[in-house]
Design an enzyme around this catalytic site. Structure first.
Site, PDB file in Angstrom:
ATOM      1  N   ARG A  77       0.783  -1.240   0.000  1.00 23.39           N
ATOM      2  CA  ARG A  77       0.000   0.000   0.000  1.00 23.39           C
ATOM      3  C   ARG A  77       0.815   1.291   0.000  1.00 23.39           C
ATOM      4  NH1 ARG A  77      -5.217  -0.544   3.898  1.00 23.39           N
ATOM      5  NH2 ARG A  77      -3.649  -0.518   5.560  1.00 23.39           N
ATOM      6  N   ASP A  78       2.130   1.203  -0.187  1.00 25.27           N
ATOM      7  CA  ASP A  78       2.907   2.445  -0.292  1.00 25.27           C
ATOM      8  C   ASP A  78       4.168   2.237  -1.125  1.00 25.27           C
ATOM      9  OD1 ASP A  78       3.120   5.163   0.143  1.00 25.27           O
ATOM     10  OD2 ASP A  78       4.186   4.960   2.050  1.00 25.27           O
ATOM     11  N   ILE A  79       4.013   1.529  -2.243  1.00 24.03           N
ATOM     12  CA  ILE A  79       5.138   1.353  -3.159  1.00 24.03           C
ATOM     13  C   ILE A  79       5.411   2.680  -3.861  1.00 24.03           C
ATOM     14  CG2 ILE A  79       5.886   0.243  -5.315  1.00 24.03           C
ATOM     15  CD1 ILE A  79       6.065  -1.617  -2.948  1.00 24.03           C
ATOM     16  N   ASN A  83      10.548   4.336  -1.027  1.00 22.30           N
ATOM     17  CA  ASN A  83      10.474   3.104  -0.237  1.00 22.30           C
ATOM     18  C   ASN A  83      11.177   1.928  -0.896  1.00 22.30           C
ATOM     19  OD1 ASN A  83       9.092   4.370   1.813  1.00 22.30           O
ATOM     20  ND2 ASN A  83       7.072   3.788   1.054  1.00 22.30           N
ATOM     21  N   THR A 116       0.320   6.987  -0.455  1.00 25.51           N
ATOM     22  CA  THR A 116       0.751   8.332  -0.818  1.00 25.51           C
ATOM     23  C   THR A 116      -0.017   8.755  -2.059  1.00 25.51           C
ATOM     24  OG1 THR A 116       2.959   7.824   0.050  1.00 25.51           O
ATOM     25  CG2 THR A 116       2.757   9.782  -1.341  1.00 25.51           C
TER      26      THR A 116
END
Length: 203
Positions: A77-79, A83, A116
């Site tokens: 859920r935040d690739i 990161n 994001t």
């Protein structure tokens, strides 16, 4: 604590390892595998002149990490480029599983606004239930970042409403096929398919 437990459960060479964790002096101390930088620094460096082979290797490494996560029914859920961390020896690994979540038989879909904004999929922007396909969209945004320096709808990110409208209704600007191969362009398009049922998978 939950993030460290999740990392150890995944046990993937393409996900940054958690070496140890301590609850000491009213703080959580987390010891992660040492990495030297992240992809965003390379993308934003105007002197970087990386090749398509570098993009392929980076994306392959991320895909392997995501494949492990999806196989074990975990969403990242935040690739995004910040990161994706890099070691001096060239290893590329997924980091920051703080927004990750398990899927299970009673809850195979989620609808919380996590991640994001510039890497949100149409499902998240539309406020509907989503599953593993959101990671594929973000993965496609990462590939687009590598090709252009920015996520797909960055120019519409004045506010969330403008950004979400663009994600839902506008088409991405094609990447420069004088610099990148048509195969790479097609790969990005397959990941950034607005209909999650028609989007490529990592599984």
């Amino acid at each position: 604590m939950n993030e460290c437990s999740l990392i150890k459960n995944l046990n993937s060479e393409n996900i940054v390892a958690c070496e140890d964790v301590y609850d000491f002096d009213q703080r959580i101390w987390v010891f992660l595998e040492l990495m030297e930088g992240d992809l965003s620094k390379i993308i934003m460096n105007t002197e970087s002149n990386y090749s398509e082979a570098f993009c392929k290797f980076s994306l392959f490494s991320v895909a392997r990490g995501l494949q492990t996560m999806h196989y074990k029914n975990v969403l990242h859920r935040d690739i995004k480029s910040e990161n994706i961390l890099i070691r001096k020896n060239g290893d590329i690994k997924i980091a920051d599983l703080g927004l990750s979540v398990f899927l299970h038989e009673q809850q195979m879909f989620r609808n919380s606004l996590k991640g994001t904004s510039n890497w949100f999929s149409p499902e998240i922007a539309n406020g509907v239930f989503y599953s593993k396909e959101v990671d594929v969209w973000a993965f496609g945004c990462l590939a687009y970042e590598l090709a252009t320096g920015k996520p797909p709808f960055f120019e519409h990110a004045r506010d969330d409403n403008s950004l979400f409208t663009a994600i839902l209704n506008k088409q991405i600007k094609p990447i420069d096929t004088n610099k990148w191969s048509p195969v790479f362009a097609d790969f990005i398009n397959c990941c950034l398919e607005k209909n999650p049922q028609e989007r490529s998978t990592i599984d």
